[in-house]
Design a protein around this motif. Structure first.
Motif: not given
Length: 497
Positions: A15, A239, A410, A412, A423, A429, A433, A436-437, A439-440
């Motif tokens: 991550m 992470g 998973t 965030v 995370l 997961g 990833g 998800a990142m 999204d960050v």
């Protein structure tokens, strides 16, 4: 004296490595510092023997396609996970073509993804699952198999000695992958090192404190010398696998109120017989036992690690209060806070089936583990398999009413001001990833995100588009990623472990 950096990444797993690579591509003038408490990259959840390596895309995982009360099959979660995995594939393909990543065969290889059931009711469910998924563009290459001859041809190891009076069925997809997330992480970290990111191994983050200007002071201890230092960062990403929970608790952000964690470890049987390894070339997932968490779905799993084929079966659930394999027995107890105690007590009262399942797994003897294996490999010989301890996962507990609910997935967690994010959770997961990142990035850098959009679209052409609703783009990016990642090659050329 306090050091300064723009970004601190905590943990040297997939991550943090992914987020670091994205930021270095998007904002090359920002300074980035990474801290890892261990002396090696990807030592915990991203290690290839500590995760399933499935490339979770919902092709074979039956927990992503639950059956409704009326007998129909809900495929909405499967579609969402598959869409997110396509984002990862695109970023990895971009990385290979643009010097971020090296030889893709070192981290991703083609392997069929297979769902397996037995018993008349389960066969009926799998047929309905196939009918629902195969009509969808992202799953249209899936095949349904229920004849013993074809079963034996494709899965010879699972066919030997099988009694077909108990009906069997498969959902088979040739377009699956095996992923060594440890190798992928190391390639990303090598790129970050070349790109000027300061990576500090053997540095454990001890505390996080918010400053009046909105930045964060990160207190770090060198695990070899015991020396402490403080690094000030405008943005912090946690992470750190299971240890992300206590670190985010230390931050004091209100978004962590009511959130707790429940640690679950996994054990696998690893095949030591090269002849058996050669007889199986697929990732075959079955149905979870009653009360078992989704991460405990049994699977007979071909792995490709360091260019060698291996074979795993499991997982068998274990339990420890540690949040990491290398954690402390006090981890769980220290994570209990006044703002989450009722959430955690509530889960203890409502998840009795999970408790019973864990107790039964902990009491399982070596012969009992082989008996479970025999559902997949009839007449299995325990001498051909060794027990290994896989990764430690911390499932998220959230407040719900006066109690709590255990989440399998998973999540965030980001502060409202975007200055810190982390995370939590487990499967899918690493496979999702990149999504998800991204999204960050969107949640934590709203002012910069619009300017980053063109570069993000270059790295992930489908970003912001549902591939399930744009078949032309889906086929375009599928063909591109297959070519860039060398996924047209056949894994049969790989050597047995």
């Amino acid at each position: 004296m306090t050091e300064k950096t723009d970004v601190v990444l905590i943990g040297a797993g997939i991550m943090s490595a992914t987020l670091g690579a994205l930021l270095r591509q998007l904002q090359p003038d920002w300074s980035i510092t990474m801290f890892e408490r261990m002396d090696a990259a990807a030592p915990e959840s991203s290690d290839p023997w500590n995760n399933a390596g499935t490339g979770h895309s919902a092709l074979c995982e039956l927990n992503y396609t639950p059956q409704n009360a009326d007998g129909s099959v809900d495929i909405s979660k499967a579609i969402d996970i598959n869409e997110r995995f396509q984002v990862s594939r695109q970023f990895w393909a971009y990385g290979v073509e643009n010097g971020v990543l090296g030889d893709p065969s070192q981290f991703i290889n083609p392997i069929p993804h297979v769902s397996f059931v037995h018993g008349a009711d389960n066969v009926d469910y799998l047929r309905k699952r196939y009918e629902a998924l195969s009509r969808h563009p992202l799953f249209d290459t899936m095949q349904y198999i229920d004849t013993p001859d074809e079963f034996a041809r494709r899965l010879p190891l699972m066919a030997k000695g099988r009694d077909y009076s108990d009906p069997v069925a498969l959902n088979w997809t040739d377009g699956g992958t095996d992923i060594d997330f440890g190798s992928l992480t190391k390639q990303l970290l090598a790129y970050l090192g070349r790109a000027g990111v300061n990576i500090g191994f053997g540095n454990a983050v001890r505390d996080l404190s918010k400053q009046s200007d909105g930045s964060w002071n990160v207190k770090v201890r060198n695990t070899r010398t015991g020396r402490d230092r403080t690094v000030n960062a405008k943005f912090v990403f946690v992470g750190a696998g299971g240890y992300a929970l206590p670190l985010l608790q230390k931050s004091g952000i209100k978004e962590m109120a009511g959130i707790g964690g429940f640690p679950v470890s996994g054990l696998f049987l690893r095949c030591t017989n090269p002849d058996l390894i050669e007889q199986h070339e697929a990732k075959v997932y079955g149905k979870a036992a009653v009360g078992a968490p989704p991460m405990s779905v049994p699977h007979l799993d071909t792995r490709v690690i360091n260019g060698n084929r291996g074979l795993l079966f499991g997982p068998y659930a274990g339990w420890t209060p540690k949040f990491l394999k290398d954690g402390k027995n006090s981890d769980l107890f220290k994570s209990v806070k006044p703002n989450n105690i009722f959430s955690m007590i509530g889960v203890g009262l409502t998840e009795m089936s999970l408790t019973k399942y864990l107790i039964s797994e902990l009491l399982k003897s070596p012969s009992g583990r082989v008996n479970s294996l025999e559902e997949f490999v009839p007449r299995a010989d325990g001498h051909d398999w060794e027990l290994i301890t896989a990764g430690q996962r911390v499932q998220v507990i959230r407040r719900k009413g006066a109690g709590g609910v255990l989440e399998f997935g998973t999540a965030v967690i980001a502060a409202q001001d975007g200055s810190i994010a982390g995370l939590l959770g487990a499967s899918p997961g690493a496979s999702t990833g990149v999504s998800a990142m991204v999204d960050v990035l969107q949640r934590c850098f709203p002012g910069e995100y619009a300017g980053w959009a063109p570069k993000l679209k270059e790295m992930v052409p489908s970003l912001g588009v549902k591939l399930s609703e744009n078949q032309a783009l889906y086929h375009e990016v599928w063909d591109w990623t297959n070519k860039a990642l060398h996924l047209t090659d056949n894994t049969s050329a790989l050597a047995p472990n």
